[in-house]
Design an enzyme around this catalytic site. Sequence first.
Site, PDB file in Angstrom:
ATOM      1  N   HIS A  38       0.766  -1.251   0.000  1.00 49.55           N
ATOM      2  CA  HIS A  38       0.000   0.000   0.000  1.00 49.55           C
ATOM      3  C   HIS A  38       0.796   1.300   0.000  1.00 49.55           C
ATOM      4  CE1 HIS A  38      -3.581  -2.390   0.452  1.00 49.55           C
ATOM      5  NE2 HIS A  38      -3.048  -2.995   1.487  1.00 49.55           N
ATOM      6  N   LYS A  67      -5.224  -9.635  -7.965  1.00 46.73           N
ATOM      7  CA  LYS A  67      -5.875  -9.056  -6.790  1.00 46.73           C
ATOM      8  C   LYS A  67      -6.912  -8.064  -7.305  1.00 46.73           C
ATOM      9  CE  LYS A  67      -5.030  -6.757  -2.394  1.00 46.73           C
ATOM     10  NZ  LYS A  67      -4.063  -6.081  -1.527  1.00 46.73           N
ATOM     11  N   HIS A 145      -3.219  -3.305   7.830  1.00 43.24           N
ATOM     12  CA  HIS A 145      -4.280  -3.607   6.857  1.00 43.24           C
ATOM     13  C   HIS A 145      -4.905  -2.295   6.384  1.00 43.24           C
ATOM     14  CE1 HIS A 145      -7.862  -5.381   5.049  1.00 43.24           C
ATOM     15  NE2 HIS A 145      -8.594  -4.616   5.813  1.00 43.24           N
ATOM     16  N   PHE A 146      -5.098  -2.172   5.058  1.00 45.02           N
ATOM     17  CA  PHE A 146      -5.820  -1.020   4.505  1.00 45.02           C
ATOM     18  C   PHE A 146      -7.283  -1.414   4.463  1.00 45.02           C
ATOM     19  CE2 PHE A 146      -7.612   1.863   1.508  1.00 45.02           C
ATOM     20  CZ  PHE A 146      -6.887   3.041   1.676  1.00 45.02           C
ATOM     21  N   ASP A 147      -8.124  -0.718   5.238  1.00 40.86           N
ATOM     22  CA  ASP A 147      -9.525  -1.109   5.353  1.00 40.86           C
ATOM     23  C   ASP A 147     -10.427  -0.380   4.362  1.00 40.86           C
ATOM     24  OD1 ASP A 147     -11.136  -2.959   7.010  1.00 40.86           O
ATOM     25  OD2 ASP A 147     -12.261  -1.146   7.530  1.00 40.86           O
TER      26      ASP A 147
END
Length: 150
Positions: A38, A67, A145-147
């Site tokens: 990210h 992805k 984590h990128f939410d």
Amino acid sequence: MALKSLVLLSLLVLVLLLVRVQPSLGKETAAAKFERQHMDSSTSAASSSNYCNQMMKSRNLTKDRCKPVNTFVHESLADVQAVCSQKNVACKNGQTNCYQSYSTMSITDCRETGSSKYPNCAYKTTQANKHIIVACEGNPYVPVHFDASV
């Protein structure tokens, strides 16, 4: 003789410790994985419509499959890590360890196109300025984590 036995026992203990620790040596941490997937601090914004195709491949996000969605953040790592001490919000999965940035950040959203088919993954590149939401863990508390972006 006792010295020889002590040396052999010490070597055996050392070997057993190395065998136990070794598998984790090459494993990517959750924080390092977040950075790989990210972070793109070196680019202020997506430079071309081909940005996502290039970045998704170079960051190994198309290794075993395409992805479907990924977001790159074009801010300093320190600024993104600082989000972990900002506005606490619920994560999409209901967990309580997500944080929303106070200010908007430069991001690039990559979405798989309809014509994309592994191994020839194809992505639409969309540049935006939005608040980011990240899940944080660890000590120090860092993004893992990128939410979402809002």
